[in-house]
Design an enzyme around this catalytic site. Structure first.
Site, mmCIF file in Angstrom:
data_model
loop_
_atom_site.group_PDB
_atom_site.id
_atom_site.type_symbol
_atom_site.label_atom_id
_atom_site.label_comp_id
_atom_site.label_asym_id
_atom_site.label_seq_id
_atom_site.Cartn_x
_atom_site.Cartn_y
_atom_site.Cartn_z
ATOM 1 N N GLU B 60 0.833 -1.202 0.000
ATOM 2 C CA GLU B 60 0.000 0.000 0.000
ATOM 3 C C GLU B 60 0.866 1.249 0.000
ATOM 4 O O GLU B 60 0.447 2.296 -0.497
ATOM 5 C CB GLU B 60 -0.939 -0.009 1.207
ATOM 6 C CG GLU B 60 -2.066 -1.027 1.091
ATOM 7 C CD GLU B 60 -1.625 -2.469 1.193
ATOM 8 O OE1 GLU B 60 -0.552 -2.720 1.773
ATOM 9 O OE2 GLU B 60 -2.333 -3.353 0.686
ATOM 10 N N HIS B 129 -10.601 -6.448 8.780
ATOM 11 C CA HIS B 129 -11.177 -6.344 7.436
ATOM 12 C C HIS B 129 -12.605 -5.819 7.511
ATOM 13 O O HIS B 129 -13.454 -6.183 6.704
ATOM 14 C CB HIS B 129 -11.162 -7.701 6.728
ATOM 15 C CG HIS B 129 -9.790 -8.144 6.296
ATOM 16 N ND1 HIS B 129 -8.827 -8.532 7.174
ATOM 17 C CD2 HIS B 129 -9.216 -8.224 5.067
ATOM 18 C CE1 HIS B 129 -7.727 -8.864 6.515
ATOM 19 N NE2 HIS B 129 -7.934 -8.690 5.237
HETATM 20 C C1 TPP Z 1 -1.283 -5.013 3.835
HETATM 21 C C2 TPP Z 1 -2.244 -5.888 3.135
HETATM 22 N N1 TPP Z 1 -2.474 -5.696 1.824
HETATM 23 C C3 TPP Z 1 -3.330 -6.496 1.172
HETATM 24 C C4 TPP Z 1 -3.997 -7.487 1.827
HETATM 25 C C5 TPP Z 1 -5.007 -8.357 1.093
HETATM 26 N N2 TPP Z 1 -4.405 -9.691 0.961
HETATM 27 C C6 TPP Z 1 -4.629 -10.641 1.876
HETATM 28 S S1 TPP Z 1 -3.699 -12.005 1.606
HETATM 29 C C7 TPP Z 1 -3.026 -11.313 0.223
HETATM 30 C C8 TPP Z 1 -2.030 -12.078 -0.566
HETATM 31 C C9 TPP Z 1 -0.955 -12.609 0.297
HETATM 32 O O1 TPP Z 1 -0.073 -13.328 -0.477
HETATM 33 P P1 TPP Z 1 1.138 -14.025 0.199
HETATM 34 O O2 TPP Z 1 1.842 -13.088 1.112
HETATM 35 O O3 TPP Z 1 1.946 -14.654 -0.870
HETATM 36 O O4 TPP Z 1 0.481 -15.138 1.131
HETATM 37 P P2 TPP Z 1 -0.407 -16.385 0.685
HETATM 38 O O5 TPP Z 1 -1.814 -15.920 0.710
HETATM 39 O O6 TPP Z 1 0.020 -16.805 -0.664
HETATM 40 O O7 TPP Z 1 -0.161 -17.425 1.707
HETATM 41 C C10 TPP Z 1 -3.527 -10.034 -0.010
HETATM 42 C C11 TPP Z 1 -3.158 -9.186 -1.140
HETATM 43 C C12 TPP Z 1 -3.756 -7.630 3.204
HETATM 44 N N3 TPP Z 1 -4.415 -8.526 3.948
HETATM 45 N N4 TPP Z 1 -2.873 -6.822 3.826
#
Ligand code: TPP
Ligand code: MG
Lengths: 328, 325
Positions: B60, B129
């Site tokens: 962000e 959320h």
């Molecule tokens: C700061 C933030 N930005 C966006 C999100 C929305 N979001 C939740 S999980 C995610 C993807 C996370 O990917 P990764 O770190 O690779 O973990 P995975 O879900 O693959 O285990 C996003 C974009 C969030 N929760 N927090």
């Protein structure tokens, strides 16, 4: 780390336990709903199990949203399941979802839903360890997506500058929600290239619990001896979509390819080959795990909803009413 | 006129502005090929290409910082922040940078950026959320905060926000994406910084924000059956606030109820109450009532979340209080 047969069986038990638990979550979600939206880690179990096995019981674990196995290994099952139902026996008595749970008793650092905001908190646990001289290591799990936040850089840098006892574990499942990680990262191959800091790092086969365990043990030893942090990149894969409401758009072939290196199966086959277990033992284990898991769901489904005053749990040292006023 | 959902209205507003002004571009986490977590940007990348509509890394700060830089240098970025809760992460870029550059420059340079984000409880998404972030930004001069309530306003206000030369936080209520309503077929905008009277009434003024406007409208319907004639005002742009219509209404009805989703304490309702106390106190026949959430994080358990979220009953009760019933 040389494992005896009993330890190897224990690792397998934990792998299968995590697998069966999340399969049950999925079934329950699909059949009648589970209040907490499942973000399943099915396919990634070896990362959590292998790494947790390398830690001692009072080392800190800072989980990601998808780090399920370590929580299952440390927290009583009924509490975890109730946590998904938001009932009184859950870790926060229904105030929060299970996958952000914190528990000082079980060495789990509470976390936030901001992906990656927990990395510096895990470094903070390393600071406490140094201040208190208690030799506790802090292991922080995070997805590939978190490596694109500034938090990743600042946490690695500070832990390395201060030689803090932290193990950074990337659960690299190739996807950050609906975006392939390679599309948003400027590395050639591996995310550890990002590090560039003065700290050891390596890429690990995250589908093989023994490999995960070996790499993490080395990192934990280094941390405990005062030689600072390590960055480990576990290559892994989730079989399910990011969360159960989200449409699957990954390639069928990609999913299939990864399923051929299933972490539970790899371990089971190895134990069978080495004569550490036999089919009868495997069947008994599966049956007893299923029974225990079923019982936890039944428990959670019958566990009472929290009374309203449960949510007025905002300040520890002062009583504040629902309108934000101090109660005298 | 035709019926559209809030989701479609936002999507169409974005499409029309992308079409109209080539300086506009749209980016965020998963907004491109996937079409956004809530599918609000569905189809836009196909239509406008990867240079105008694209995915970003999960950061962000990257989004907020680059949007400020882009807005200062000739383009008009529209950023999607998946959940309003993550506004805490780009708060630095918004409060210290975007909000202050017009003040800081001497040559009239503005910061034409829009940060679209979702907010609100009701989905059992838990404490990180579900928040409603208006209170975090309401005390920051230089930022505009827009919180629409109908498909018509979502579309018209978003188009106006994109054309506006100041930084705008555009708030989308998660529970309202499926809401349907009449939307003009042709080109229109809804002006920023103008409130609207959504319902005319004589007995009590209800000022409601965002997702709570509908709750207030439904409460007003039920009150009518009880012989109470409520006037409902929707500020639409929360900051800076179009205060006069609120004062005028209170001078007419002599009663005020304010409804929003975030915690009552420290919330936007307190500001409206204070303004009315300063400007129209002696017109009031009853103490001002505020309806909002209790002073706790958003709880997860279904019954707790229900107790947390303000509803029609709460509005009706507050109105009855002002009427001394
Ligand atoms: C700061 C933030 N930005 C966006 C999100 C929305 N979001 C939740 S999980 C995610 C993807 C996370 O990917 P990764 O770190 O690779 O973990 P995975 O879900 O693959 O285990 C996003 C974009 C969030 N929760 N927090
Ligand atoms: Mg990932």
């Amino acid at each position: 780390m040389n494992l005896n047969d009993e330890q190897r069986r224990e690792i397998y038990e934990n792998l299968l336990f995590a697998r069966r638990f999340e399969e049950t979550v999925l079934e329950a979600y699909e059949s009648g709903g589970v209040p907490e939206l499942p973000h399943l880690s099915i396919g990634q179990e070896a990362v959590g199990v292998g790494a947790t096995y390398a830690l001692s019981e009072d080392d800190w674990i800072a989980p990601s949203l998808r780090t399920r196995a370590p929580i299952l290994m440390r927290v009583p099952l009924k509490e975890v399941t109730a946590g998904m139902y938001g009932t009184v026996s859950g870790p926060s008595e229904g105030r929060t979802t299970q996958h952000h749970m914190g528990s000082t008793e079980h060495g789990i650092l509470g976390t936030t839903g901001m992906v990656g905001s927990h990395l510096n908190a895990a470094v903070g646990a390393g600071l406490s360890s140094r201040q208190l001289g208690d030799d506790r290591v802090s292991a922080v799990f995070f997805g590939d997506g978190a490596t694109t936040r500034g938090e990743f850089h600042t946490a690695l840098n500070y832990a390395a500058v201060e030689d803090l006892p932290v193990v950074f574990i990337i659960e690299n499942n190739g996807w950050t929600e609906e975006t392939p990680i390679e599309q948003v990262t400027a590395v050639e191959e591996d995310l550890i290239e990002f590090a560039g800091h003065d700290l050891p790092s390596s890429v690990v086969d995250g589908q093989d619990a023994d490999e995960v365990l070996a790499a993490t043990s080395e990192a934990v030893d280094r941390a405990r001896e005062g030689n600072g942090p390590t960055l480990l990149e576990m290559k892994t894969y989730r079989y399910r979509p990011h969360a159960e409401v989200i449409q699957e758009r990954r390639d069928e072939a990609e999913i299939k390819r990864w399923k051929q290196r299933d972490p539970v199966k790899i371990y089971r086959d190895r134990l069978l080959d080495d004569g550490v277990v036999d089919e009868a033992w495997l069947e008994d284990l599966d049956a007893s795990l299923r029974e225990e898991i079923e019982a936890s769901f039944e428990f959670a489904q019958n566990d009472p909803a929290p009374p309203e005053e449960t949510m007025y749990h905002v300040y520890k040292d002062v009583e504040v009413d629902r309108d934000g006023g101090v109660v005298r | 006129m035709s019926e559209h959902t809030v989701r479609e209205s936002i999507n169409r507003a974005l499409a029309e502005e992308l079409e109209r002004d080539e300086r506009v571009f749209l980016y965020g986490e998963d907004v491109g090929d996937y079409g956004g977590l809530y599918q609000v940007t569905d189809g836009l990348q196909d239509r406008f290409g990867e240079e105008r509509v694209f995915d970003t890394p999960l950061s962000e700060t990257t989004l907020g910082g680059t949007a400020v830089g882009a807005a200062l240098t000739g383009t008009r970025p529209v950023v999607e922040i998946m959940f309003g809760d993550f506004m805490a992460i780009i708060a630095d870029q918004i409060t210290n940078f975007a909000a202050k550059m017009y003040f800081n420059y001497g040559d009239g340079t503005g910061v034409p950026m829009v940060v679209r984000t979702t907010y609100g409880a009701g989905d059992q998404f838990g404490l990180h959320h579900s928040q409603s972030p208006i209170g975090w930004f309401q005390n920051v001069p230089g930022i505009k905060i827009v919180a629409p309530s109908t498909p018509h306003d979502y579309k018209g206000l978003l188009k106006a926000s994109i054309r506006d030369d100041d930084p705008v936080i555009f708030l989308e209520n998660k529970l309202r994406y499926e809401d349907e309503g009449e939307v003009p077929d042709g080109e229109y905008t809804v002006p920023l910084c103008r409130s609207e009277r959504k319902r005319k009434g004589e007995d009590v003024t209800v000022v409601a924000i965002g997702g709570m406007v509908d709750v207030a409208m439904e409460a007003a319907e039920r009150l009518e059956a009880d012989g109470v004639d409520a006037e409902v005002i929707d500020p639409r742009t929360v900051v800076p606030l179009d205060k006069e219509p609120i004062f005028d209404s209170v001078r007419k009805t002599h009663r005020l109820v304010i409804v929003h989703e975030a915690a009552t304490f420290g919330g936007f309702g307190g500001e409206i109450a204070a303004e009315v106390a300063e400007e129209a106190l002696f017109y009031l026949d009853a103490p001002i009532e505020r309806v909002g959430a209790p002073f706790t994080p958003v709880p997860f358990a279904e019954n707790l979340e229900e107790a947390y979220l303000p509803d029609e009953e709460d509005v009706i009760e507050a109105v009855q209080n002002t009427l001394g019933r």
